[in-house]
Design a protein around this motif. Structure first.
Motif, mmCIF file in Angstrom:
data_model
loop_
_atom_site.group_PDB
_atom_site.id
_atom_site.type_symbol
_atom_site.label_atom_id
_atom_site.label_comp_id
_atom_site.label_asym_id
_atom_site.label_seq_id
_atom_site.Cartn_x
_atom_site.Cartn_y
_atom_site.Cartn_z
ATOM 1 N N MET A 52 49.278 38.608 22.747
ATOM 2 C CA MET A 52 48.626 39.451 23.708
ATOM 3 C C MET A 52 47.193 39.102 23.422
ATOM 4 S SD MET A 52 48.961 41.959 25.741
ATOM 5 C CE MET A 52 47.507 42.076 26.895
ATOM 6 N N ASN A 53 46.702 38.721 22.266
ATOM 7 C CA ASN A 53 45.344 38.405 21.693
ATOM 8 C C ASN A 53 44.918 37.560 22.800
ATOM 9 O OD1 ASN A 53 45.205 40.335 19.931
ATOM 10 N ND2 ASN A 53 45.769 38.728 18.272
ATOM 11 N N ILE A 54 45.713 36.415 23.342
ATOM 12 C CA ILE A 54 45.471 35.280 24.055
ATOM 13 C C ILE A 54 45.436 35.746 25.396
ATOM 14 C CG2 ILE A 54 46.205 33.237 25.209
ATOM 15 C CD1 ILE A 54 47.690 32.641 22.403
ATOM 16 N N VAL A 55 46.149 36.920 25.790
ATOM 17 C CA VAL A 55 46.135 37.255 27.270
ATOM 18 C C VAL A 55 44.777 38.181 27.349
ATOM 19 C CG1 VAL A 55 47.326 38.966 28.771
ATOM 20 C CG2 VAL A 55 48.460 37.379 27.422
ATOM 21 N N TYR A 56 44.608 38.919 26.306
ATOM 22 C CA TYR A 56 43.342 39.759 26.211
ATOM 23 C C TYR A 56 42.030 38.894 26.459
ATOM 24 C CZ TYR A 56 40.593 44.024 25.084
ATOM 25 O OH TYR A 56 39.944 45.120 25.010
ATOM 26 N N ALA A 57 42.090 37.924 25.789
ATOM 27 C CA ALA A 57 40.765 36.903 25.674
ATOM 28 C C ALA A 57 40.698 36.262 27.127
ATOM 29 C CB ALA A 57 40.793 35.978 24.484
ATOM 30 N N ILE A 58 41.754 35.746 27.489
ATOM 31 C CA ILE A 58 41.660 35.036 28.780
ATOM 32 C C ILE A 58 41.183 35.901 29.930
ATOM 33 C CG2 ILE A 58 43.132 33.881 30.662
ATOM 34 C CD1 ILE A 58 44.638 32.842 28.308
ATOM 35 N N ARG A 59 42.045 37.207 30.107
ATOM 36 C CA ARG A 59 41.749 38.089 31.201
ATOM 37 C C ARG A 59 40.290 38.448 31.139
ATOM 38 N NH1 ARG A 59 44.026 37.270 35.330
ATOM 39 N NH2 ARG A 59 43.103 39.383 35.998
ATOM 40 N N ILE A 60 39.719 38.797 30.151
ATOM 41 C CA ILE A 60 38.372 39.449 29.844
ATOM 42 C C ILE A 60 37.278 38.189 30.029
ATOM 43 C CG2 ILE A 60 36.574 40.199 28.365
ATOM 44 C CD1 ILE A 60 38.564 42.239 29.264
ATOM 45 N N MET A 61 37.742 36.840 29.590
ATOM 46 C CA MET A 61 36.747 35.738 29.845
ATOM 47 C C MET A 61 36.680 35.573 31.467
ATOM 48 S SD MET A 61 35.330 34.215 27.329
ATOM 49 C CE MET A 61 35.163 32.539 27.972
ATOM 50 N N ARG A 62 37.927 35.575 32.188
ATOM 51 C CA ARG A 62 37.966 35.297 33.633
ATOM 52 C C ARG A 62 36.983 36.402 34.252
ATOM 53 N NH1 ARG A 62 43.512 34.008 36.621
ATOM 54 N NH2 ARG A 62 41.676 33.588 38.158
ATOM 55 N N LEU A 63 37.127 37.725 33.747
ATOM 56 C CA LEU A 63 36.401 38.749 34.363
ATOM 57 C C LEU A 63 34.655 38.467 34.064
ATOM 58 C CD1 LEU A 63 36.026 41.409 35.632
ATOM 59 C CD2 LEU A 63 36.261 42.429 33.260
ATOM 60 N N ILE A 64 34.464 38.016 32.898
ATOM 61 C CA ILE A 64 32.847 37.582 32.580
ATOM 62 C C ILE A 64 32.425 36.466 33.432
ATOM 63 C CG2 ILE A 64 31.394 37.215 30.725
ATOM 64 C CD1 ILE A 64 32.559 39.831 30.761
ATOM 65 N N ASN A 65 33.353 35.491 33.521
ATOM 66 C CA ASN A 65 33.107 34.501 34.413
ATOM 67 C C ASN A 65 32.813 34.604 35.811
ATOM 68 O OD1 ASN A 65 33.291 32.687 32.167
ATOM 69 N ND2 ASN A 65 35.179 31.984 32.689
ATOM 70 N N LYS A 66 33.519 35.556 36.399
ATOM 71 C CA LYS A 66 33.363 36.117 37.547
ATOM 72 C C LYS A 66 31.995 36.850 37.546
ATOM 73 C CE LYS A 66 35.294 36.810 41.936
ATOM 74 N NZ LYS A 66 35.793 35.875 42.767
ATOM 75 N N SER A 67 31.747 37.707 36.681
ATOM 76 C CA SER A 67 30.340 38.465 36.683
ATOM 77 C C SER A 67 29.215 37.583 36.702
ATOM 78 C CB SER A 67 30.517 39.396 35.647
ATOM 79 O OG SER A 67 31.725 40.149 35.638
ATOM 80 N N LEU A 68 29.300 36.649 36.031
ATOM 81 C CA LEU A 68 28.425 35.748 35.568
ATOM 82 C C LEU A 68 28.098 35.006 36.986
ATOM 83 C CD1 LEU A 68 26.204 33.953 34.261
ATOM 84 C CD2 LEU A 68 27.971 32.543 33.236
ATOM 85 N N LYS A 69 29.191 34.418 37.930
ATOM 86 C CA LYS A 69 29.072 33.805 39.041
ATOM 87 C C LYS A 69 28.326 34.787 39.972
ATOM 88 C CE LYS A 69 32.180 31.622 42.821
ATOM 89 N NZ LYS A 69 33.431 31.220 42.971
ATOM 90 N N TYR A 70 28.641 35.879 40.085
ATOM 91 C CA TYR A 70 28.199 37.029 41.022
ATOM 92 C C TYR A 70 26.601 37.063 40.621
ATOM 93 C CZ TYR A 70 27.348 41.436 43.636
ATOM 94 O OH TYR A 70 26.871 42.310 44.393
ATOM 95 N N TRP A 71 26.458 37.206 39.297
ATOM 96 C CA TRP A 71 24.943 37.186 38.944
ATOM 97 C C TRP A 71 24.085 35.949 39.568
ATOM 98 C CZ3 TRP A 71 21.585 34.134 36.242
ATOM 99 C CH2 TRP A 71 20.467 34.959 35.581
#
Length: 244
Positions: free
Chosen positions: A180-199
């Motif tokens: 779950m630590n891996i899933v948590y990190a991957i999902r949040i990283m994808r969210l932040i990457n998406k936010s950075l792309k939007y930025w």
């Protein structure tokens, strides 16, 4: 009753709560939550909760260590020997994983709070509620898929390898926390990457004729994104490495 500034700052929006809920579910079930969200406010775990988590981790440590030593003392050959090597590996993973999670949950609790608040600041600054909502369902799917994988493995092992202790098979389900630590990190990283792309897209489309306040806001948002990446690295690197 008066509301303090700290309580106002720690209020979590509904969209972010919905996004984090599936990712936090397994941690809550196994008594190793990284923080608590109650009445829309995020706060560190209480002393009582940390004490219970510590007792649970110590119990798992002792049980795993006891069975691991017992496995070392047995003399097996061939196929059964390979099975017991797998059991030893699982016991070691449980011991190291429990202690590592306990350490990060207690001694890095402020990082987890800052981590969630940084995500919320990004969410509010960029006004990307649509992006956040689009991650809620996939997060649930990720958690359900992870549980399906572990249950499938458990039942297959239960019936296919009769030489294995059945209690060990079910006890090893606790290892889902480390996955779950891996899933948590991957999902949040994808969210932040998406936010950075939007930025980046927002900055590119802004043109030259924008106010100074806009650039100040975007700069502060960029700093929040960088801080979030740094917190992910410092808090999840150790726990994720256990499952790789």
């Amino acid at each position: 009753m008066a509301v303090t500034i700290e309580e106002i700052q720690n209020i979590i929006d509904k969209d972010l709560q919905s996004l984090l809920r599936p990712l936090n579910l397994m941690y809550i079930l196994f008594g190793c939550a990284k923080y608590k969200i109650h009445d829309n406010k995020i706060s560190p775990n209480s002393v009582i909760y940390n004490t219970i988590s510590s007792i649970t981790a110590i119990f798992i440590f002792c049980i795993s260590f006891y069975f691991m030593i017992g496995t070392f003392s047995l003399n097996f050959n061939g196929y059964i020997y390979i099975n017991h090597l797998g059991k030893i590996y699982t016991y070691i993973l449980l011991i190291v994983g429990c202690l590592s999670d306990l350490y990060t949950n207690i001694f890095q609790k402020s990082n987890y709070i800052s981590f969630v608040m940084n995500i919320q600041n990004i969410y509010r600054s960029l006004n990307i509620s649509g992006i956040f909502r689009s991650y809620i369902f996939p997060n649930w799917v990720s958690v359900i898929a992870l549980n399906c994988f572990h249950f499938t493995w458990m039942f297959y092992t239960f019936y296919a390898f009769q030489s294995l202790d059945h209690s060990f098979v079910f006890a090893s389900y606790y290892c889902i926390v480390f996955d779950m630590n891996i899933v948590y990190a991957i999902r949040i990283m994808r969210l932040i990457n998406k936010s950075l792309k939007y930025w980046l897209e927002d900055v590119e489309m802004s043109g030259r004729f924008v106010t100074e306040s806009y650039w100040n806001k975007m700069f502060e948002t960029y700093i929040e994104i960088l801080k979030t990446y740094q917190i992910i690295e410092s808090t999840f690197q150790r726990t994720v490495c256990l499952s790789v």
